[in-house]
Scaffold this motif. Structure first.
Motif, PDB file in Angstrom:
ATOM      1  N   LEU A  47       0.801  -1.226   0.000  1.00 57.43           N
ATOM      2  CA  LEU A  47       0.000   0.000   0.000  1.00 57.43           C
ATOM      3  C   LEU A  47       0.830   1.270   0.000  1.00 57.43           C
ATOM      4  N   SER A  48       2.148   1.164  -0.231  1.00 55.84           N
ATOM      5  CA  SER A  48       3.011   2.343  -0.178  1.00 55.84           C
ATOM      6  C   SER A  48       2.507   3.469  -1.063  1.00 55.84           C
ATOM      7  N   ALA A  49       2.136   3.126  -2.279  1.00 51.42           N
ATOM      8  CA  ALA A  49       1.739   4.153  -3.247  1.00 51.42           C
ATOM      9  C   ALA A  49       0.378   4.770  -2.934  1.00 51.42           C
ATOM     10  N   PHE A  50      -0.403   4.086  -2.079  1.00 52.85           N
ATOM     11  CA  PHE A  50      -1.750   4.572  -1.778  1.00 52.85           C
ATOM     12  C   PHE A  50      -1.899   5.001  -0.324  1.00 52.85           C
ATOM     13  N   ALA A  51      -0.773   5.188   0.367  1.00 53.72           N
ATOM     14  CA  ALA A  51      -0.812   5.429   1.814  1.00 53.72           C
ATOM     15  C   ALA A  51      -1.622   6.662   2.175  1.00 53.72           C
ATOM     16  N   TRP A  52      -1.578   7.700   1.336  1.00 55.17           N
ATOM     17  CA  TRP A  52      -2.227   8.966   1.685  1.00 55.17           C
ATOM     18  C   TRP A  52      -3.732   8.795   1.859  1.00 55.17           C
ATOM     19  N   TRP A  53      -4.387   8.139   0.897  1.00 55.24           N
ATOM     20  CA  TRP A  53      -5.846   8.025   0.985  1.00 55.24           C
ATOM     21  C   TRP A  53      -6.289   6.795   1.767  1.00 55.24           C
ATOM     22  N   VAL A  54      -5.516   5.726   1.761  1.00 57.63           N
ATOM     23  CA  VAL A  54      -5.877   4.535   2.533  1.00 57.63           C
ATOM     24  C   VAL A  54      -5.833   4.829   4.027  1.00 57.63           C
ATOM     25  N   SER A  55      -4.825   5.621   4.463  1.00 50.01           N
ATOM     26  CA  SER A  55      -4.691   5.940   5.892  1.00 50.01           C
ATOM     27  C   SER A  55      -5.914   6.677   6.428  1.00 50.01           C
ATOM     28  N   GLY A  56      -6.560   7.474   5.593  1.00 54.03           N
ATOM     29  CA  GLY A  56      -7.772   8.160   6.022  1.00 54.03           C
ATOM     30  C   GLY A  56      -9.027   7.319   5.845  1.00 54.03           C
ATOM     31  N   LEU A  57      -9.033   6.504   4.770  1.00 54.15           N
ATOM     32  CA  LEU A  57     -10.234   5.729   4.452  1.00 54.15           C
ATOM     33  C   LEU A  57     -10.491   4.596   5.440  1.00 54.15           C
ATOM     34  N   VAL A  58      -9.428   3.906   5.877  1.00 57.54           N
ATOM     35  CA  VAL A  58      -9.602   2.722   6.728  1.00 57.54           C
ATOM     36  C   VAL A  58     -10.298   3.049   8.051  1.00 57.54           C
ATOM     37  N   PRO A  59      -9.818   4.030   8.847  1.00 55.83           N
ATOM     38  CA  PRO A  59     -10.548   4.316  10.101  1.00 55.83           C
ATOM     39  C   PRO A  59     -11.963   4.820   9.874  1.00 55.83           C
ATOM     40  N   ILE A  60     -12.197   5.551   8.783  1.00 54.20           N
ATOM     41  CA  ILE A  60     -13.562   6.004   8.477  1.00 54.20           C
ATOM     42  C   ILE A  60     -14.466   4.805   8.193  1.00 54.20           C
ATOM     43  N   MET A  61     -13.949   3.839   7.426  1.00 53.24           N
ATOM     44  CA  MET A  61     -14.728   2.633   7.130  1.00 53.24           C
ATOM     45  C   MET A  61     -15.012   1.843   8.404  1.00 53.24           C
ATOM     46  N   GLU A  62     -14.006   1.727   9.258  1.00 50.64           N
ATOM     47  CA  GLU A  62     -14.193   0.974  10.502  1.00 50.64           C
ATOM     48  C   GLU A  62     -15.269   1.610  11.378  1.00 50.64           C
ATOM     49  N   LEU A  63     -15.223   2.915  11.526  1.00 52.23           N
ATOM     50  CA  LEU A  63     -16.232   3.609  12.331  1.00 52.23           C
ATOM     51  C   LEU A  63     -17.604   3.567  11.658  1.00 52.23           C
ATOM     52  N   GLY A  64     -17.611   3.638  10.329  1.00 52.32           N
ATOM     53  CA  GLY A  64     -18.883   3.538   9.603  1.00 52.32           C
ATOM     54  C   GLY A  64     -19.538   2.180   9.802  1.00 52.32           C
ATOM     55  N   ILE A  65     -18.748   1.120   9.800  1.00 52.12           N
ATOM     56  CA  ILE A  65     -19.283  -0.227  10.014  1.00 52.12           C
ATOM     57  C   ILE A  65     -19.836  -0.365  11.429  1.00 52.12           C
ATOM     58  N   VAL A  66     -19.145   0.250  12.385  1.00 52.35           N
ATOM     59  CA  VAL A  66     -19.630   0.235  13.770  1.00 52.35           C
ATOM     60  C   VAL A  66     -21.037   0.821  13.851  1.00 52.35           C
ATOM     61  N   VAL A  67     -21.258   1.944  13.172  1.00 52.45           N
ATOM     62  CA  VAL A  67     -22.568   2.591  13.178  1.00 52.45           C
ATOM     63  C   VAL A  67     -23.620   1.674  12.560  1.00 52.45           C
ATOM     64  N   VAL A  68     -23.291   1.052  11.438  1.00 51.10           N
ATOM     65  CA  VAL A  68     -24.244   0.181  10.746  1.00 51.10           C
ATOM     66  C   VAL A  68     -24.582  -1.038  11.598  1.00 51.10           C
ATOM     67  N   LEU A  69     -23.559  -1.624  12.241  1.00 46.77           N
ATOM     68  CA  LEU A  69     -23.797  -2.800  13.087  1.00 46.77           C
ATOM     69  C   LEU A  69     -24.679  -2.462  14.292  1.00 46.77           C
TER      70      LEU A  69
END
Length: 512
Positions: A47-69
Protein backbone atom coordinates in the motif's frame (compact mmCIF):
# COMPACT_ATOMS: atom_id res chain seq x y z
CA UNK A 1 -36.54 -24.50 17.71
CA UNK A 2 -37.32 -21.28 19.57
CA UNK A 3 -34.51 -22.02 22.05
CA UNK A 4 -32.07 -22.64 19.18
CA UNK A 5 -33.06 -19.39 17.48
CA UNK A 6 -32.56 -17.57 20.77
CA UNK A 7 -29.03 -19.01 21.05
CA UNK A 8 -28.30 -17.97 17.48
CA UNK A 9 -29.68 -14.49 18.11
CA UNK A 10 -27.43 -14.09 21.18
CA UNK A 11 -24.43 -15.43 19.29
CA UNK A 12 -25.03 -12.95 16.45
CA UNK A 13 -25.27 -10.14 18.99
CA UNK A 14 -21.96 -11.22 20.56
CA UNK A 15 -20.22 -11.45 17.19
CA UNK A 16 -21.47 -8.00 16.25
CA UNK A 17 -20.29 -6.70 19.62
CA UNK A 18 -16.84 -8.22 19.04
CA UNK A 19 -16.63 -6.50 15.67
CA UNK A 20 -17.81 -3.21 17.18
CA UNK A 21 -15.15 -3.38 19.92
CA UNK A 22 -12.44 -4.39 17.43
CA UNK A 23 -13.22 -1.66 14.90
CA UNK A 24 -13.67 1.07 17.52
CA UNK A 25 -10.33 0.21 19.12
CA UNK A 26 -8.57 -0.10 15.76
CA UNK A 27 -10.00 3.14 14.37
CA UNK A 28 -9.35 5.18 17.50
CA UNK A 29 -5.78 3.82 17.74
CA UNK A 30 -5.12 4.85 14.15
CA UNK A 31 -6.61 8.32 14.58
CA UNK A 32 -4.79 9.03 17.87
CA UNK A 33 -1.47 8.13 16.26
CA UNK A 34 -2.42 9.00 12.69
CA UNK A 35 1.01 10.22 11.58
CA UNK A 36 2.66 6.98 12.67
CA UNK A 37 -0.09 4.94 11.02
CA UNK A 38 0.45 6.84 7.78
CA UNK A 39 4.20 6.23 8.00
CA UNK A 40 3.61 2.49 8.54
CA UNK A 41 1.38 2.34 5.47
CA UNK A 42 4.05 4.26 3.55
CA UNK A 43 6.48 1.41 4.28
CA UNK A 44 3.97 -1.29 3.34
CA UNK A 45 4.96 -3.52 0.39
CA UNK A 46 1.35 -3.43 -0.85
CA UNK A 47 0.00 0.00 0.00
CA UNK A 48 3.01 2.34 -0.18
CA UNK A 49 1.74 4.15 -3.25
CA UNK A 50 -1.75 4.57 -1.78
CA UNK A 51 -0.81 5.43 1.81
CA UNK A 52 -2.23 8.97 1.69
CA UNK A 53 -5.85 8.03 0.99
CA UNK A 54 -5.88 4.54 2.53
CA UNK A 55 -4.69 5.94 5.89
CA UNK A 56 -7.77 8.16 6.02
CA UNK A 57 -10.23 5.73 4.45
CA UNK A 58 -9.60 2.72 6.73
CA UNK A 59 -10.55 4.32 10.10
CA UNK A 60 -13.56 6.00 8.48
CA UNK A 61 -14.73 2.63 7.13
CA UNK A 62 -14.19 0.97 10.50
CA UNK A 63 -16.23 3.61 12.33
CA UNK A 64 -18.88 3.54 9.60
CA UNK A 65 -19.28 -0.23 10.01
CA UNK A 66 -19.63 0.24 13.77
CA UNK A 67 -22.57 2.59 13.18
CA UNK A 68 -24.24 0.18 10.75
CA UNK A 69 -23.80 -2.80 13.09
CA UNK A 70 -25.38 -0.83 15.94
CA UNK A 71 -28.65 -0.37 14.00
CA UNK A 72 -30.66 -3.65 14.03
CA UNK A 73 -32.38 -3.18 10.67
CA UNK A 74 -29.00 -2.60 8.97
CA UNK A 75 -27.24 -5.50 10.69
CA UNK A 76 -27.03 -7.71 7.60
CA UNK A 77 -25.39 -4.86 5.68
CA UNK A 78 -23.00 -4.29 8.62
CA UNK A 79 -22.02 -7.95 8.73
CA UNK A 80 -21.35 -8.03 4.97
CA UNK A 81 -19.23 -4.88 5.36
CA UNK A 82 -17.37 -6.47 8.29
CA UNK A 83 -16.77 -9.64 6.29
CA UNK A 84 -15.48 -7.67 3.30
CA UNK A 85 -13.14 -5.45 5.33
CA UNK A 86 -11.75 -8.34 7.38
CA UNK A 87 -11.23 -10.33 4.17
CA UNK A 88 -9.29 -7.36 2.79
CA UNK A 89 -7.09 -7.34 5.90
CA UNK A 90 -6.62 -11.12 5.70
CA UNK A 91 -5.71 -10.97 2.00
CA UNK A 92 -3.22 -8.22 2.79
CA UNK A 93 -1.42 -10.35 5.38
CA UNK A 94 -1.45 -13.44 3.15
CA UNK A 95 0.08 -11.53 0.22
CA UNK A 96 2.70 -9.91 2.49
CA UNK A 97 3.76 -13.30 3.84
CA UNK A 98 3.83 -15.11 0.52
CA UNK A 99 4.32 -12.71 -2.38
CA UNK A 100 5.85 -9.41 -1.25
CA UNK A 101 9.55 -8.57 -1.41
CA UNK A 102 9.73 -8.08 2.35
CA UNK A 103 7.69 -8.27 5.52
CA UNK A 104 7.16 -4.87 7.16
CA UNK A 105 6.79 -4.02 10.83
CA UNK A 106 3.64 -4.72 12.83
CA UNK A 107 0.50 -2.76 12.07
CA UNK A 108 0.36 -1.56 15.67
CA UNK A 109 -2.72 -1.22 17.83
CA UNK A 110 -4.30 -4.35 19.23
CA UNK A 111 -2.19 -6.59 16.98
CA UNK A 112 1.13 -4.96 17.77
CA UNK A 113 2.43 -7.87 19.84
CA UNK A 114 1.34 -10.55 17.38
CA UNK A 115 3.52 -12.11 14.71
CA UNK A 116 2.33 -11.89 11.11
CA UNK A 117 1.27 -15.55 11.15
CA UNK A 118 -0.74 -14.92 14.33
CA UNK A 119 -2.30 -11.89 12.60
CA UNK A 120 -3.39 -14.19 9.81
CA UNK A 121 -5.01 -16.72 12.17
CA UNK A 122 -6.71 -13.91 14.10
CA UNK A 123 -8.18 -12.41 10.92
CA UNK A 124 -9.27 -15.77 9.50
CA UNK A 125 -11.11 -16.42 12.79
CA UNK A 126 -12.97 -13.12 12.47
CA UNK A 127 -13.81 -13.86 8.83
CA UNK A 128 -15.29 -17.15 10.03
CA UNK A 129 -17.28 -15.39 12.76
CA UNK A 130 -18.72 -12.98 10.19
CA UNK A 131 -19.79 -15.88 7.96
CA UNK A 132 -21.43 -17.68 10.91
CA UNK A 133 -23.22 -14.48 11.97
CA UNK A 134 -24.53 -13.92 8.43
CA UNK A 135 -25.85 -17.51 8.16
CA UNK A 136 -27.56 -17.37 11.54
CA UNK A 137 -28.88 -13.85 10.98
CA UNK A 138 -30.31 -15.09 7.68
CA UNK A 139 -32.05 -17.96 9.41
CA UNK A 140 -33.44 -15.60 12.05
CA UNK A 141 -34.61 -13.16 9.37
CA UNK A 142 -36.47 -15.89 7.46
CA UNK A 143 -38.57 -16.40 10.57
CA UNK A 144 -39.24 -12.65 10.66
CA UNK A 145 -41.66 -11.72 7.89
CA UNK A 146 -40.82 -8.06 8.34
CA UNK A 147 -37.28 -8.69 7.05
CA UNK A 148 -36.27 -9.56 3.53
CA UNK A 149 -32.67 -10.58 2.85
CA UNK A 150 -30.62 -10.95 -0.31
CA UNK A 151 -30.80 -14.48 -1.64
CA UNK A 152 -29.05 -16.79 -2.10
CA UNK A 153 -26.85 -16.15 0.93
CA UNK A 154 -23.96 -18.41 -0.08
CA UNK A 155 -23.62 -16.59 -3.39
CA UNK A 156 -23.63 -13.20 -1.67
CA UNK A 157 -20.97 -14.27 0.85
CA UNK A 158 -18.82 -15.75 -1.94
CA UNK A 159 -19.07 -12.53 -3.98
CA UNK A 160 -18.07 -10.45 -0.93
CA UNK A 161 -15.02 -12.62 -0.20
CA UNK A 162 -13.86 -12.95 -3.82
CA UNK A 163 -14.33 -9.22 -4.45
CA UNK A 164 -12.29 -8.29 -1.37
CA UNK A 165 -9.47 -10.64 -2.33
CA UNK A 166 -9.56 -9.26 -5.87
CA UNK A 167 -9.38 -5.64 -4.68
CA UNK A 168 -6.35 -6.36 -2.49
CA UNK A 169 -4.63 -8.26 -5.33
CA UNK A 170 -5.18 -5.33 -7.70
CA UNK A 171 -3.84 -2.90 -5.07
CA UNK A 172 -0.76 -5.09 -4.64
CA UNK A 173 -0.01 -5.32 -8.36
CA UNK A 174 -0.68 -1.61 -8.90
CA UNK A 175 1.40 -0.57 -5.90
CA UNK A 176 4.36 -2.66 -7.03
CA UNK A 177 4.31 -1.03 -10.45
CA UNK A 178 3.95 2.46 -8.98
CA UNK A 179 6.68 1.94 -6.37
CA UNK A 180 9.21 0.42 -8.76
CA UNK A 181 8.58 2.33 -11.97
CA UNK A 182 6.32 5.33 -11.27
CA UNK A 183 7.15 5.98 -7.63
CA UNK A 184 5.20 8.91 -6.15
CA UNK A 185 8.24 9.37 -3.89
CA UNK A 186 7.47 7.00 -1.06
CA UNK A 187 10.56 5.22 0.19
CA UNK A 188 10.51 1.58 1.15
CA UNK A 189 12.72 1.09 4.20
CA UNK A 190 13.60 -2.53 4.78
CA UNK A 191 15.15 -3.60 8.06
CA UNK A 192 18.16 -5.93 7.98
CA UNK A 193 18.94 -5.22 4.35
CA UNK A 194 22.45 -4.44 5.66
CA UNK A 195 24.24 -5.20 8.93
CA UNK A 196 27.26 -3.44 10.43
CA UNK A 197 30.06 -5.99 10.84
CA UNK A 198 33.18 -3.90 11.38
CA UNK A 199 34.43 -0.37 11.91
CA UNK A 200 37.97 0.98 11.51
CA UNK A 201 39.25 4.35 12.71
CA UNK A 202 41.38 5.69 9.85
CA UNK A 203 42.62 8.61 12.02
CA UNK A 204 42.33 11.03 9.07
CA UNK A 205 39.38 12.22 6.98
CA UNK A 206 41.34 12.43 3.74
CA UNK A 207 40.80 8.83 2.60
CA UNK A 208 38.74 7.74 -0.40
CA UNK A 209 37.96 4.39 -2.03
CA UNK A 210 40.53 3.46 -4.69
CA UNK A 211 39.10 0.07 -5.52
CA UNK A 212 38.72 -3.59 -4.61
CA UNK A 213 40.30 -6.80 -5.84
CA UNK A 214 40.09 -10.41 -4.66
CA UNK A 215 38.97 -9.68 -1.13
CA UNK A 216 41.16 -6.64 -0.52
CA UNK A 217 39.89 -3.07 -0.25
CA UNK A 218 42.25 -0.25 -1.28
CA UNK A 219 41.99 3.28 0.07
CA UNK A 220 43.72 6.32 -1.39
CA UNK A 221 44.69 9.44 0.55
CA UNK A 222 44.32 12.95 -0.88
CA UNK A 223 47.05 14.36 1.38
CA UNK A 224 49.50 11.50 0.72
CA UNK A 225 48.59 10.55 -2.85
CA UNK A 226 51.30 7.93 -3.43
CA UNK A 227 50.43 5.92 -0.34
CA UNK A 228 47.65 3.29 -0.47
CA UNK A 229 46.01 1.58 2.48
CA UNK A 230 44.94 -2.04 1.95
CA UNK A 231 42.43 -3.88 4.15
CA UNK A 232 41.85 -7.61 3.64
CA UNK A 233 38.54 -9.45 3.83
CA UNK A 234 39.03 -10.32 7.52
CA UNK A 235 39.17 -6.56 8.21
CA UNK A 236 42.18 -7.17 10.44
CA UNK A 237 45.21 -6.95 8.13
CA UNK A 238 45.66 -3.22 7.46
CA UNK A 239 48.78 -2.42 5.47
CA UNK A 240 50.30 0.71 3.96
CA UNK A 241 51.61 0.52 0.37
CA UNK A 242 53.94 3.02 -1.31
CA UNK A 243 53.55 3.50 -5.07
CA UNK A 244 56.88 3.40 -6.90
CA UNK A 245 56.77 6.51 -9.09
CA UNK A 246 59.94 8.24 -10.26
CA UNK A 247 58.59 11.27 -12.12
CA UNK A 248 57.53 13.41 -9.16
CA UNK A 249 58.44 16.77 -10.74
CA UNK A 250 55.18 17.05 -12.68
CA UNK A 251 52.91 19.89 -11.47
CA UNK A 252 50.32 17.61 -9.88
CA UNK A 253 47.41 19.30 -8.13
CA UNK A 254 44.71 16.65 -7.74
CA UNK A 255 46.20 13.16 -7.80
CA UNK A 256 43.91 10.17 -7.43
CA UNK A 257 44.67 6.43 -7.52
CA UNK A 258 42.08 4.01 -8.91
CA UNK A 259 42.43 0.22 -8.57
CA UNK A 260 40.61 -1.79 -11.23
CA UNK A 261 41.28 -5.52 -11.30
CA UNK A 262 45.00 -6.22 -11.29
CA UNK A 263 45.84 -2.69 -12.47
CA UNK A 264 46.03 0.65 -10.75
CA UNK A 265 45.81 4.06 -12.42
CA UNK A 266 47.41 7.25 -11.10
CA UNK A 267 45.47 10.15 -12.58
CA UNK A 268 45.45 13.94 -12.44
CA UNK A 269 43.19 15.81 -14.84
CA UNK A 270 44.80 19.20 -14.22
CA UNK A 271 48.21 18.16 -15.61
CA UNK A 272 46.74 16.09 -17.38
CA UNK A 273 48.35 12.67 -16.98
CA UNK A 274 47.28 9.06 -16.54
CA UNK A 275 49.82 6.43 -15.45
CA UNK A 276 49.28 2.71 -15.06
CA UNK A 277 50.89 -0.12 -13.12
CA UNK A 278 50.26 -3.54 -11.57
CA UNK A 279 49.08 -4.06 -8.00
CA UNK A 280 51.52 -6.97 -7.77
CA UNK A 281 54.48 -4.62 -7.34
CA UNK A 282 52.81 -1.15 -7.30
CA UNK A 283 55.26 0.23 -9.84
CA UNK A 284 54.31 2.73 -12.55
CA UNK A 285 55.14 0.99 -15.82
CA UNK A 286 53.19 2.89 -18.47
CA UNK A 287 51.71 6.28 -19.32
CA UNK A 288 48.51 6.59 -21.33
CA UNK A 289 49.61 9.51 -23.46
CA UNK A 290 47.41 12.05 -25.22
CA UNK A 291 44.70 12.39 -22.59
CA UNK A 292 42.98 15.82 -22.48
CA UNK A 293 42.30 17.82 -19.32
CA UNK A 294 39.53 16.33 -17.24
CA UNK A 295 37.65 16.91 -14.00
CA UNK A 296 36.40 13.34 -13.59
CA UNK A 297 37.72 10.07 -14.99
CA UNK A 298 36.90 6.40 -14.65
CA UNK A 299 38.75 3.44 -16.24
CA UNK A 300 36.71 1.29 -18.63
CA UNK A 301 39.49 -1.24 -19.23
CA UNK A 302 43.28 -1.27 -19.22
CA UNK A 303 43.51 1.17 -22.15
CA UNK A 304 40.22 3.12 -22.12
CA UNK A 305 39.03 5.89 -19.84
CA UNK A 306 35.69 7.70 -19.71
CA UNK A 307 36.19 11.28 -18.59
CA UNK A 308 34.43 14.61 -18.13
CA UNK A 309 35.78 18.08 -18.85
CA UNK A 310 34.38 21.52 -19.67
CA UNK A 311 35.27 21.83 -23.32
CA UNK A 312 31.65 21.63 -24.43
CA UNK A 313 29.70 24.44 -26.07
CA UNK A 314 30.02 27.56 -23.91
CA UNK A 315 32.59 25.83 -21.70
CA UNK A 316 29.91 23.38 -20.58
CA UNK A 317 30.58 19.94 -19.15
CA UNK A 318 30.93 17.15 -21.68
CA UNK A 319 31.71 13.45 -21.42
CA UNK A 320 34.27 11.73 -23.60
CA UNK A 321 36.16 8.48 -24.05
CA UNK A 322 39.95 8.25 -24.26
CA UNK A 323 41.52 5.15 -25.79
CA UNK A 324 45.31 4.97 -25.84
CA UNK A 325 45.31 2.21 -28.49
CA UNK A 326 43.48 4.19 -31.16
CA UNK A 327 44.97 6.74 -33.53
CA UNK A 328 42.14 9.13 -32.72
CA UNK A 329 42.48 8.83 -28.99
CA UNK A 330 39.61 11.09 -27.85
CA UNK A 331 35.95 10.87 -28.79
CA UNK A 332 33.53 13.37 -27.23
CA UNK A 333 29.93 12.51 -26.39
CA UNK A 334 28.09 15.86 -26.62
CA UNK A 335 24.54 14.52 -26.28
CA UNK A 336 24.88 12.63 -22.98
CA UNK A 337 24.92 15.57 -20.56
CA UNK A 338 21.94 17.88 -21.03
CA UNK A 339 22.14 21.57 -20.16
CA UNK A 340 19.31 23.18 -18.16
CA UNK A 341 20.80 26.43 -16.86
CA UNK A 342 24.51 26.98 -17.44
CA UNK A 343 25.91 23.62 -18.56
CA UNK A 344 28.42 23.53 -15.69
CA UNK A 345 26.74 23.46 -12.30
CA UNK A 346 23.47 22.03 -13.58
CA UNK A 347 25.28 19.08 -15.21
CA UNK A 348 27.61 18.40 -12.29
CA UNK A 349 27.50 14.87 -10.99
CA UNK A 350 29.25 11.57 -10.32
CA UNK A 351 30.88 9.34 -12.94
CA UNK A 352 31.15 5.57 -12.54
CA UNK A 353 31.74 2.51 -14.70
CA UNK A 354 29.84 -0.70 -14.03
CA UNK A 355 32.08 -3.52 -15.24
CA UNK A 356 29.46 -6.27 -14.87
CA UNK A 357 26.93 -4.46 -17.06
CA UNK A 358 29.58 -2.81 -19.25
CA UNK A 359 27.88 0.54 -18.66
CA UNK A 360 29.06 4.09 -18.08
CA UNK A 361 26.92 5.52 -15.26
CA UNK A 362 26.50 9.24 -14.60
CA UNK A 363 24.34 10.51 -11.71
CA UNK A 364 23.51 14.21 -11.53
CA UNK A 365 23.95 16.07 -8.23
CA UNK A 366 21.05 18.47 -8.66
CA UNK A 367 18.36 16.51 -10.53
CA UNK A 368 16.84 13.04 -10.46
CA UNK A 369 18.49 11.60 -13.54
CA UNK A 370 20.80 8.64 -14.13
CA UNK A 371 22.54 8.29 -17.50
CA UNK A 372 23.52 4.85 -18.80
CA UNK A 373 25.80 4.48 -21.83
CA UNK A 374 27.74 1.55 -23.25
CA UNK A 375 31.54 1.29 -23.46
CA UNK A 376 31.53 3.29 -26.69
CA UNK A 377 29.51 6.10 -25.15
CA UNK A 378 26.25 5.27 -26.92
CA UNK A 379 23.28 6.27 -24.79
CA UNK A 380 21.36 3.24 -23.56
CA UNK A 381 18.85 4.77 -21.18
CA UNK A 382 17.98 7.76 -19.01
CA UNK A 383 16.65 6.52 -15.69
CA UNK A 384 15.47 8.51 -12.67
CA UNK A 385 15.85 8.47 -8.93
CA UNK A 386 12.57 8.30 -7.02
CA UNK A 387 12.43 11.96 -5.98
CA UNK A 388 10.52 14.42 -8.13
CA UNK A 389 13.25 17.02 -8.75
CA UNK A 390 13.75 16.84 -12.51
CA UNK A 391 15.12 20.39 -12.87
CA UNK A 392 18.21 21.64 -11.05
CA UNK A 393 17.34 24.15 -8.32
CA UNK A 394 20.43 26.34 -8.50
CA UNK A 395 21.26 30.01 -9.03
CA UNK A 396 24.34 30.95 -11.02
CA UNK A 397 26.11 34.33 -10.96
CA UNK A 398 28.31 35.37 -13.89
CA UNK A 399 31.40 37.41 -12.91
CA UNK A 400 34.01 39.30 -14.92
CA UNK A 401 31.74 39.81 -17.92
CA UNK A 402 30.65 36.20 -17.95
CA UNK A 403 34.12 34.64 -17.85
CA UNK A 404 33.55 33.23 -14.36
CA UNK A 405 30.57 31.46 -12.83
CA UNK A 406 29.71 30.92 -9.21
CA UNK A 407 26.79 29.61 -7.23
CA UNK A 408 24.87 32.65 -5.98
CA UNK A 409 22.80 30.60 -3.50
CA UNK A 410 23.18 27.21 -1.79
CA UNK A 411 22.12 24.53 -4.28
CA UNK A 412 19.43 21.95 -3.61
CA UNK A 413 21.44 18.72 -3.70
CA UNK A 414 19.47 15.68 -4.83
CA UNK A 415 22.12 12.94 -4.99
CA UNK A 416 25.35 13.11 -2.99
CA UNK A 417 27.29 9.81 -3.21
CA UNK A 418 27.01 6.76 -5.42
CA UNK A 419 28.39 3.25 -5.81
CA UNK A 420 27.54 0.48 -8.26
CA UNK A 421 28.01 -3.27 -8.49
CA UNK A 422 26.44 -5.82 -10.83
CA UNK A 423 22.92 -4.58 -11.62
CA UNK A 424 22.58 -2.37 -8.52
CA UNK A 425 23.20 1.34 -7.97
CA UNK A 426 23.45 2.77 -4.43
CA UNK A 427 22.68 6.49 -4.16
CA UNK A 428 22.84 8.73 -1.11
CA UNK A 429 19.79 10.96 -1.40
CA UNK A 430 19.38 14.39 0.15
CA UNK A 431 15.62 14.68 -0.47
CA UNK A 432 13.15 13.38 2.13
CA UNK A 433 10.14 11.51 0.83
CA UNK A 434 6.57 11.21 2.09
CA UNK A 435 5.88 9.85 5.58
CA UNK A 436 9.52 10.12 6.73
CA UNK A 437 10.79 11.06 10.17
CA UNK A 438 12.70 14.36 10.26
CA UNK A 439 14.69 13.15 13.29
CA UNK A 440 16.11 10.24 11.30
CA UNK A 441 17.34 12.58 8.56
CA UNK A 442 19.36 14.48 11.15
CA UNK A 443 21.07 11.31 12.35
CA UNK A 444 21.41 9.21 9.21
CA UNK A 445 22.35 9.28 5.55
CA UNK A 446 19.60 7.73 3.42
CA UNK A 447 20.72 5.28 0.75
CA UNK A 448 18.36 4.41 -2.11
CA UNK A 449 19.03 1.26 -4.14
CA UNK A 450 18.10 0.89 -7.81
CA UNK A 451 18.19 -2.02 -10.23
CA UNK A 452 19.83 -0.58 -13.35
CA UNK A 453 19.07 -3.64 -15.42
CA UNK A 454 15.33 -3.55 -14.71
CA UNK A 455 15.09 0.25 -14.27
CA UNK A 456 13.36 -0.13 -10.90
CA UNK A 457 13.65 1.24 -7.39
CA UNK A 458 14.43 -1.57 -4.94
CA UNK A 459 14.59 -0.29 -1.36
CA UNK A 460 16.15 2.24 1.01
CA UNK A 461 18.07 2.06 4.27
CA UNK A 462 19.70 4.53 6.69
CA UNK A 463 23.39 4.79 7.56
CA UNK A 464 23.53 6.23 11.06
CA UNK A 465 26.31 8.42 12.40
CA UNK A 466 26.14 11.42 10.08
CA UNK A 467 25.15 13.74 12.91
CA UNK A 468 28.81 13.82 13.94
CA UNK A 469 30.48 12.97 10.63
CA UNK A 470 29.66 13.57 6.98
CA UNK A 471 29.26 10.58 4.71
CA UNK A 472 32.17 11.06 2.32
CA UNK A 473 32.18 8.04 0.08
CA UNK A 474 30.50 4.70 -0.75
CA UNK A 475 31.86 1.50 -2.26
CA UNK A 476 30.03 -1.79 -2.80
CA UNK A 477 31.13 -5.35 -3.53
CA UNK A 478 29.04 -8.48 -4.04
CA UNK A 479 28.93 -9.06 -0.29
CA UNK A 480 29.62 -5.77 1.51
CA UNK A 481 28.94 -2.04 1.51
CA UNK A 482 31.89 0.14 2.58
CA UNK A 483 31.22 3.63 3.94
CA UNK A 484 33.62 6.40 4.96
CA UNK A 485 32.09 8.58 7.68
CA UNK A 486 34.52 11.27 8.77
CA UNK A 487 37.60 9.33 9.90
CA UNK A 488 35.71 6.03 10.24
CA UNK A 489 35.51 3.21 7.73
CA UNK A 490 32.34 1.21 8.34
CA UNK A 491 31.76 -2.16 6.71
CA UNK A 492 28.21 -3.46 6.28
CA UNK A 493 27.28 -6.95 5.16
CA UNK A 494 24.66 -7.08 2.40
CA UNK A 495 21.81 -9.32 3.50
CA UNK A 496 19.90 -11.77 1.31
CA UNK A 497 17.39 -9.31 -0.11
CA UNK A 498 20.20 -7.23 -1.68
CA UNK A 499 22.45 -10.14 -2.63
CA UNK A 500 19.66 -11.90 -4.49
CA UNK A 501 18.59 -8.66 -6.17
CA UNK A 502 22.19 -8.16 -7.23
CA UNK A 503 22.46 -11.66 -8.67
CA UNK A 504 19.20 -12.09 -10.51
CA UNK A 505 17.21 -8.90 -10.09
CA UNK A 506 14.51 -10.63 -8.08
CA UNK A 507 13.71 -9.57 -4.51
CA UNK A 508 13.90 -12.30 -1.89
CA UNK A 509 11.15 -13.28 0.51
CA UNK A 510 12.85 -12.29 3.73
CA UNK A 511 11.47 -11.87 7.21
CA UNK A 512 12.40 -8.95 9.42
Amino acid sequence: MKQLNKIKRVAVELICLLYVLLFIYAAVSKLLDFENFQVQLGQSPLLSAFAWWVSGLVPIMELGIVVVLAIPKWRILGLFASLSLMTLFTSYIFIVLNFSAFVPCSCGGILEKMSWNTHLVFNVAFVGLAVVALVWQNQISIENTRFKIIQPLVKSISIAIVSSVGIMTILFLSSEDLMQRKNPFVRRYIRRSIELVHSVDLKFNSYYFSGYNQGTMYLGNYTDPLRILSIDSSFKAVKGIEIDFKNRNLPFRSVKVLVRGNYFFLIDGSVPRIFKGSIEDWKITEELKGVPNFTLAEPIDSTSIVFRNNTGLGAAHILGIFNSNQSSKVEYLPTLLQKQIDGIFDTDGMLLFNAELGRIVYVYFYRNEIILADKNGTLQQRQHTIDTISNAKIKVAYLKEGSQRKMSAPPAIVNANTATKSNLLFVESKVPGLYEDDAMWKQAAIIDVYNLKKNTYVLSFPIFGVKENKLQSLFVTKTHLYVILGTNLKIYELKDILRKEMINGMCSHSHL
